[in-house]
Design a protein around this motif. Structure first.
Motif, PDB file in Angstrom:
ATOM      1  N   PHE A 164       0.851  -1.206   0.000  1.00 44.14           N
ATOM      2  CA  PHE A 164       0.000   0.000   0.000  1.00 44.14           C
ATOM      3  C   PHE A 164       0.878   1.244   0.000  1.00 44.14           C
ATOM      4  O   PHE A 164       0.659   2.179  -0.779  1.00 44.14           O
ATOM      5  CB  PHE A 164      -0.924  -0.012   1.232  1.00 44.14           C
ATOM      6  CG  PHE A 164      -1.953   1.092   1.243  1.00 44.14           C
ATOM      7  CD1 PHE A 164      -1.684   2.307   1.879  1.00 44.14           C
ATOM      8  CD2 PHE A 164      -3.186   0.934   0.624  1.00 44.14           C
ATOM      9  CE1 PHE A 164      -2.625   3.326   1.878  1.00 44.14           C
ATOM     10  CE2 PHE A 164      -4.137   1.941   0.633  1.00 44.14           C
ATOM     11  CZ  PHE A 164      -3.846   3.147   1.260  1.00 44.14           C
ATOM     12  N   LEU A 182       1.457   4.172  -2.871  1.00 38.64           N
ATOM     13  CA  LEU A 182       1.169   5.562  -2.511  1.00 38.64           C
ATOM     14  C   LEU A 182       2.380   6.453  -2.799  1.00 38.64           C
ATOM     15  O   LEU A 182       2.242   7.556  -3.346  1.00 38.64           O
ATOM     16  CB  LEU A 182       0.783   5.648  -1.030  1.00 38.64           C
ATOM     17  CG  LEU A 182       0.431   7.034  -0.481  1.00 38.64           C
ATOM     18  CD1 LEU A 182      -0.731   7.653  -1.240  1.00 38.64           C
ATOM     19  CD2 LEU A 182       0.108   6.961   1.004  1.00 38.64           C
ATOM     20  N   ARG A 221       2.527   7.150  -6.391  1.00 37.42           N
ATOM     21  CA  ARG A 221       1.488   8.129  -6.762  1.00 37.42           C
ATOM     22  C   ARG A 221       1.918   9.541  -6.391  1.00 37.42           C
ATOM     23  O   ARG A 221       1.696  10.492  -7.131  1.00 37.42           O
ATOM     24  CB  ARG A 221       0.178   7.771  -6.059  1.00 37.42           C
ATOM     25  CG  ARG A 221      -1.032   8.514  -6.559  1.00 37.42           C
ATOM     26  CD  ARG A 221      -2.227   8.183  -5.703  1.00 37.42           C
ATOM     27  NE  ARG A 221      -2.802   6.893  -6.091  1.00 37.42           N
ATOM     28  CZ  ARG A 221      -4.042   6.735  -6.553  1.00 37.42           C
ATOM     29  NH1 ARG A 221      -4.821   7.759  -6.705  1.00 37.42           N
ATOM     30  NH2 ARG A 221      -4.506   5.535  -6.848  1.00 37.42           N
ATOM     31  N   ILE A 222       2.551   9.671  -5.240  1.00 40.61           N
ATOM     32  CA  ILE A 222       2.975  10.996  -4.779  1.00 40.61           C
ATOM     33  C   ILE A 222       4.073  11.547  -5.687  1.00 40.61           C
ATOM     34  O   ILE A 222       4.079  12.740  -6.015  1.00 40.61           O
ATOM     35  CB  ILE A 222       3.462  10.934  -3.303  1.00 40.61           C
ATOM     36  CG1 ILE A 222       2.257  10.747  -2.370  1.00 40.61           C
ATOM     37  CG2 ILE A 222       4.230  12.200  -2.915  1.00 40.61           C
ATOM     38  CD1 ILE A 222       2.632  10.431  -0.932  1.00 40.61           C
ATOM     39  N   ARG A 233       0.846  14.533 -11.928  1.00 43.02           N
ATOM     40  CA  ARG A 233      -0.543  14.223 -12.286  1.00 43.02           C
ATOM     41  C   ARG A 233      -0.909  14.874 -13.630  1.00 43.02           C
ATOM     42  O   ARG A 233      -0.534  16.012 -13.871  1.00 43.02           O
ATOM     43  CB  ARG A 233      -1.498  14.765 -11.212  1.00 43.02           C
ATOM     44  CG  ARG A 233      -1.825  13.727 -10.175  1.00 43.02           C
ATOM     45  CD  ARG A 233      -2.413  14.371  -8.978  1.00 43.02           C
ATOM     46  NE  ARG A 233      -3.847  14.339  -8.890  1.00 43.02           N
ATOM     47  CZ  ARG A 233      -4.584  13.280  -8.579  1.00 43.02           C
ATOM     48  NH1 ARG A 233      -4.033  12.099  -8.431  1.00 43.02           N
ATOM     49  NH2 ARG A 233      -5.886  13.363  -8.443  1.00 43.02           N
ATOM     50  N   PHE A 264      -5.169   9.120   0.792  1.00 49.31           N
ATOM     51  CA  PHE A 264      -3.887   9.490   1.411  1.00 49.31           C
ATOM     52  C   PHE A 264      -3.074  10.413   0.505  1.00 49.31           C
ATOM     53  O   PHE A 264      -2.327  11.269   0.989  1.00 49.31           O
ATOM     54  CB  PHE A 264      -3.092   8.242   1.798  1.00 49.31           C
ATOM     55  CG  PHE A 264      -3.651   7.577   3.014  1.00 49.31           C
ATOM     56  CD1 PHE A 264      -4.424   6.435   2.904  1.00 49.31           C
ATOM     57  CD2 PHE A 264      -3.430   8.109   4.282  1.00 49.31           C
ATOM     58  CE1 PHE A 264      -4.973   5.832   4.030  1.00 49.31           C
ATOM     59  CE2 PHE A 264      -3.969   7.508   5.411  1.00 49.31           C
ATOM     60  CZ  PHE A 264      -4.744   6.365   5.280  1.00 49.31           C
ATOM     61  N   PHE A 265      -3.255  10.242  -0.785  1.00 45.57           N
ATOM     62  CA  PHE A 265      -2.574  11.144  -1.719  1.00 45.57           C
ATOM     63  C   PHE A 265      -3.071  12.585  -1.512  1.00 45.57           C
ATOM     64  O   PHE A 265      -2.289  13.534  -1.419  1.00 45.57           O
ATOM     65  CB  PHE A 265      -2.828  10.686  -3.156  1.00 45.57           C
ATOM     66  CG  PHE A 265      -2.286  11.621  -4.187  1.00 45.57           C
ATOM     67  CD1 PHE A 265      -3.141  12.423  -4.934  1.00 45.57           C
ATOM     68  CD2 PHE A 265      -0.932  11.719  -4.420  1.00 45.57           C
ATOM     69  CE1 PHE A 265      -2.639  13.299  -5.889  1.00 45.57           C
ATOM     70  CE2 PHE A 265      -0.413  12.594  -5.365  1.00 45.57           C
ATOM     71  CZ  PHE A 265      -1.278  13.388  -6.109  1.00 45.57           C
ATOM     72  N   ARG A 266      -4.399  12.722  -1.406  1.00 49.82           N
ATOM     73  CA  ARG A 266      -4.967  14.053  -1.179  1.00 49.82           C
ATOM     74  C   ARG A 266      -4.554  14.605   0.175  1.00 49.82           C
ATOM     75  O   ARG A 266      -4.287  15.794   0.320  1.00 49.82           O
ATOM     76  CB  ARG A 266      -6.499  13.993  -1.218  1.00 49.82           C
ATOM     77  CG  ARG A 266      -7.056  13.585  -2.548  1.00 49.82           C
ATOM     78  CD  ARG A 266      -7.645  14.744  -3.295  1.00 49.82           C
ATOM     79  NE  ARG A 266      -8.150  14.258  -4.575  1.00 49.82           N
ATOM     80  CZ  ARG A 266      -9.374  14.458  -5.024  1.00 49.82           C
ATOM     81  NH1 ARG A 266     -10.214  15.159  -4.298  1.00 49.82           N
ATOM     82  NH2 ARG A 266      -9.757  13.988  -6.179  1.00 49.82           N
ATOM     83  N   PHE A 290      -1.835  13.968   1.698  1.00 43.56           N
ATOM     84  CA  PHE A 290      -0.430  14.401   1.582  1.00 43.56           C
ATOM     85  C   PHE A 290      -0.354  15.803   0.967  1.00 43.56           C
ATOM     86  O   PHE A 290       0.410  16.659   1.420  1.00 43.56           O
ATOM     87  CB  PHE A 290       0.342  13.392   0.734  1.00 43.56           C
ATOM     88  CG  PHE A 290       1.774  13.770   0.505  1.00 43.56           C
ATOM     89  CD1 PHE A 290       2.178  14.320  -0.706  1.00 43.56           C
ATOM     90  CD2 PHE A 290       2.724  13.585   1.506  1.00 43.56           C
ATOM     91  CE1 PHE A 290       3.502  14.682  -0.905  1.00 43.56           C
ATOM     92  CE2 PHE A 290       4.047  13.946   1.303  1.00 43.56           C
ATOM     93  CZ  PHE A 290       4.441  14.494   0.098  1.00 43.56           C
ATOM     94  N   ARG A 291      -1.159  16.028  -0.050  1.00 41.84           N
ATOM     95  CA  ARG A 291      -1.127  17.316  -0.733  1.00 41.84           C
ATOM     96  C   ARG A 291      -1.696  18.453   0.125  1.00 41.84           C
ATOM     97  O   ARG A 291      -1.311  19.598   0.006  1.00 41.84           O
ATOM     98  CB  ARG A 291      -1.911  17.235  -2.031  1.00 41.84           C
ATOM     99  CG  ARG A 291      -1.333  16.194  -2.979  1.00 41.84           C
ATOM    100  CD  ARG A 291      -1.035  16.746  -4.308  1.00 41.84           C
ATOM    101  NE  ARG A 291      -2.264  17.170  -4.959  1.00 41.84           N
ATOM    102  CZ  ARG A 291      -2.321  17.592  -6.201  1.00 41.84           C
ATOM    103  NH1 ARG A 291      -1.221  17.635  -6.934  1.00 41.84           N
ATOM    104  NH2 ARG A 291      -3.443  17.964  -6.736  1.00 41.84           N
TER     105      ARG A 291
END
Lengths: 156, 178, 184
Positions: B67, B71, B74-75, B79, C53-55, C57-58
């Motif tokens: 997980f 993540l 993705r970070i 995007r 979790f991505f959001r 983080f941002r």
């Protein structure tokens, strides 16, 4: 489904409001029942320095005439029926006849005739903003000065 | 509403621990002595247990390491621009209605005068010039003047008839100093 | 001694990725289970959990501790899950696939020493009954049942009053009770 219905209702309402607004603006204004015409009779001269306090609201406009003295002789308001006409008595045996012609885009077209002892001095067709700025008609001499007539109109 | 109906309205809150002590005691006492309400309580508990065990068991299988790796990827990945915009719109979907609502409002204001002439009230707005469409001075000299700053329109009728003065230098006797 | 959530947030805001990692490790299963309760599809739930979790983080730079970290992260999770539900084009095939996925897990649950054994019919109908609820009603029942959150916390997460939480819970439970009575 509920959310879709809600958005469709909002979209429909928005469309109806927009269409109503556009159609209404595009269409000619409905004829009013009558027009309230106000004629102010002002005596202007260079014989003294005075400014009638009753003319305060139109001081800026009157001062462009560059006279030294401004005095309100008479202020008369009449309801003129649409397509009818009414006469206003002006000092010196004169008369001002006003006949509304058209109402469009919140402006009123008036036919105005100034007569002196039944003799026409001036015929003019003017358009004034509804409840807006005055039109000034000046020139007839009176008691050592000159008459200036302020003309304004408001639909009823 | 009878006592059982009142109690059944409160059973959920009682199970959630959201009743005060007096209300809680009232529900507990009633449920203890009423088979129907006790059955309702037991059914609710069974439903929630079924739901909880099903989901919690599945969540327990979610391993942290993969997980976290996903993540982190993705970070660190940039995007696509359309996703950024979709996120912004998605965050406040109601704001999408702001533009059409503003257009509708402007159209209504624009057409307001048509529906309600003179709606701006008793005091004249003093906006816009008075216009002169035609003049017939019946032989008199006439001047038409507009002053921009005060939006004043003046028609001036001169006392002397046309042709009475022999030369252009002789100005009419009356008249404003425009 | 373990750092509090707020201390970890502050470290994240200072740029420490390990602090964020610790927060994720604390909450990834909790977030996943809530989203799974709302979406009922493992792949979608995983995707939405990652996005949550991505959001976070941002946005963590703007988190000021006005609410607890967990209500903040749940708020992001529930909003994303509700949006995902609205985007989901459910058709019988999708529904069956999600049901199969969950029923497949039933055997695993049966082997899970921490889970009770439940009637297959009850669980099938429970899934259907939950899916029939609106996203808002599903959210309150999942947050209350799975996480045992208070009405106040649920209200904070969903952006509604405690009274609304109470009435939605009552409605959701009544619906589930009426639909599942025969199987209980």
């Amino acid at each position: 489904m509920k959310r879709l219905k809600k958005h469709l209702s909002l979209a429909l309402l928005f469309s109806l409001v927009s269409v109503a607004a556009v159609v209404r603006v595009a269409a000619a204004d409905k004829d009013p029942q009558s027009v309230q015409v106000t004629i102010g009779t002002i005596l202007v001269s260079n014989q003294s320095d005075e400014f009638d306090a009753k003319l305060k609201s139109m001081e800026k406009q009157l001062r462009v005439l560059k006279y030294r003295s401004y005095r309100l002789l008479k202020d008369e308001t009449q309801n003129v029926p649409w397509r009818g006409n009414k006469s206003f008595e002006i000092p010196g045996g004169r008369s001002l006849n006003v006949a509304p012609q058209e109402f469009r885009n919140n402006r009123i077209a008036l036919k105005v005739r100034l007569t002196e002892r039944d003799k026409p001095l001036l015929d003019t067709t003017v358009t004034v903003p509804n409840k807006g700025n005055f039109l000034y008609l000046g020139g007839p001499p009176h008691e050592g000065g000159t008459l200036v007539l302020s003309i304004s109109a408001a639909v009823q | 509403m009878n006592e059982c109906e009142r109690i059944q309205e409160s059973i959920g809150r009682w199970l959630d621990g959201e009743l005060n002590s007096a209300e809680s005691e009232r529900v507990r006492a009633h449920v203890g002595s009423c088979p129907e309400c006790r059955a309702t309580q037991q059914k609710l508990e069974k439903i929630e247990l079924a739901l909880r065990s099903d989901l919690v068991a599945q969540a327990a299988k979610l391993e942290f390491a993969p997980f976290w790796r996903a993540l982190e990827r993705r970070i660190s990945e940039p995007r696509p621009w359309y996703q950024e915009w979709r996120d912004r719109l998605g965050v406040a979907p109601r704001s999408a209605w702001a533009v059409p609502a503003l257009i509708a409002l402007l159209l209504v204001l624009w057409s307001f005068d048509s529906y309600f002439p003179g709606w701006r009230g008793g005091v004249a707005t003093r906006s816009g010039f008075a216009a002169v469409d035609s003049i017939d001075a019946h032989g008199h000299n006439v001047a038409l003047w507009r002053e921009n700053e005060t939006k004043t329109t003046v028609i001036w009728l001169y006392e002397d008839q046309e042709g009475e003065h022999e030369t252009a230098e002789e100005a009419p006797k009356s008249g404003p100093a425009f | 001694m373990a750092l509090s959530d707020w201390e970890l947030v502050q470290k994240c805001q200072a740029g420490e990725m390990t602090a964020f990692q610790e927060l994720v490790s604390r909450y990834h299963q909790k977030v996943y289970v809530v989203i799974l309760g709302l979406l009922r599809n493992r792949e979608d739930a995983l995707e939405v959990s990652q996005e949550t979790f991505f959001r976070a983080f941002r946005k963590i730079g703007g988190f000021q501790g006005g609410s607890s970290f967990y209500t903040w992260i749940y708020r992001i999770a529930v909003n994303l899950a509700i949006d995902a539900q609205r985007r989901q084009k459910r058709n019988p095939l999708d529904f069956r696939e999600s049901m199969d996925g969950l029923l497949e897990s039933q055997d695993e649950v049966a082997r899970d020493p921490f889970a009770d054994v439940h009637d297959r019919e009850l669980r099938e109908n429970l899934i259907k009954a939950i899916n029939d609820l609106t996203p808002e009603h599903k959210a309150v029942i999942v947050l209350r049942t799975i996480e045992g959150l208070s009405y106040k916390d649920i209200g904070e997460i969903l952006g509604c009053s405690e009274g609304t939480v109470m009435s939605r819970l009552h409605y959701a439970r009544k619906k589930l009770h009426d639909k599942l009575s025969a199987f209980l």
